[in-house]
Design an enzyme around this catalytic site. Structure first.
Site, PDB file in Angstrom:
ATOM      1  CB  CYS A  11      -0.936   0.001   1.207  1.00 49.96           C
ATOM      2  SG  CYS A  11      -2.121  -1.358   1.183  1.00 49.96           S
ATOM      3  CG  HIS A  15      -7.988  -2.658   7.670  1.00 44.16           C
ATOM      4  ND1 HIS A  15      -8.754  -1.862   8.468  1.00 44.16           N
ATOM      5  CD2 HIS A  15      -8.113  -2.163   6.412  1.00 44.16           C
ATOM      6  CE1 HIS A  15      -9.328  -0.918   7.731  1.00 44.16           C
ATOM      7  NE2 HIS A  15      -8.958  -1.088   6.480  1.00 44.16           N
ATOM      8  CD  GLU A  36      -5.951  -3.549  12.521  1.00 44.40           C
ATOM      9  OE1 GLU A  36      -5.499  -3.558  11.354  1.00 44.40           O
ATOM     10  OE2 GLU A  36      -6.563  -2.584  12.992  1.00 44.40           O
ATOM     11  CB  CYS A  72     -11.214   0.550  11.229  1.00 42.81           C
ATOM     12  SG  CYS A  72     -11.361  -1.155  10.603  1.00 42.81           S
ATOM     13  CB  CYS A 111      -9.814  -4.148  12.611  1.00 44.94           C
ATOM     14  SG  CYS A 111      -9.328  -4.339  10.877  1.00 44.94           S
ATOM     15  CE1 TYR A 121      -8.094   4.910   9.729  1.00 42.59           C
ATOM     16  CE2 TYR A 121     -10.085   4.525  11.008  1.00 42.59           C
ATOM     17  CZ  TYR A 121      -9.449   4.660   9.789  1.00 42.59           C
ATOM     18  OH  TYR A 121     -10.174   4.553   8.631  1.00 42.59           O
TER      19      TYR A 121
END
Length: 160
Positions: A44, A88, A90, A116, A119, A137
């Protein structure tokens, strides 16, 4: 600007800490730095996140954000928007341990970013008993859900 309010456990506040608390803080920092190194595996471009699941002082799973197995390693579209199927860190770590003979029940997850809400739900359902992260986050819903579930969530700023 959104301000997040995290509950900092006594062991991570300034002031007098016991030897046991100091040792745990050093261990937590070490695993967070390792999660940061693991994040470097992500393809990413916008944001690299790493996660480690630790149980009984052993890393039982790891993950970083990226595409599902068999997909090309491109996380963003031509407009630099993250593709909807990117996993993600996690989620990658939790699904990896679920596919193994290990159990995440009673473990700690170390994440380079607070989770998030999606997750956080996976963390709750997987039996992880503690979450430690090093960056906040922008949306606090995941953190709030973990606290509501009674899971200790510890923020450690590695930059201070």
């Amino acid at each position: 600007m959104l301000l997040l309010h995290f509950n900092f456990p006594r062991r991570y506040r300034k002031g007098r800490m016991t030897d046991k608390e100091i040792k745990q803080l050093e261990i937590d920092k070490r695993y967070l730095r390792m999660a940061g190194i693991w994040a470097e595996n992500s393809y990413c471009k916008r944001r690299k996140v790493g996660a480690l699941i630790v149980k009984d002082q052993m890393i039982i799973s790891d993950g970083y954000n990226g595409t599902p197995s068999g997909f090309e390693n491109v996380c963003e579209d031509e407009n630099e928007v993250t593709k909807p199927y990117v996993l993600h860190a996690e989620a990658n770590a939790i699904t990896k341990v679920a596919a193994s003979s290990n159990s995440s029940k009673g473990s700690t997850i170390y994440i380079t970013s607070s989770p998030c809400i999606e997750c956080a739900k996976l963390i709750i359902q997987s039996g992880i008993k503690r979450v430690v992260f090093s960056e906040q986050y922008r949306i606090p819903e995941g953190y709030d859900l973990l606290v509501r579930a009674g899971i200790p969530v510890d923020f450690i700023n590695l930059n201070t």
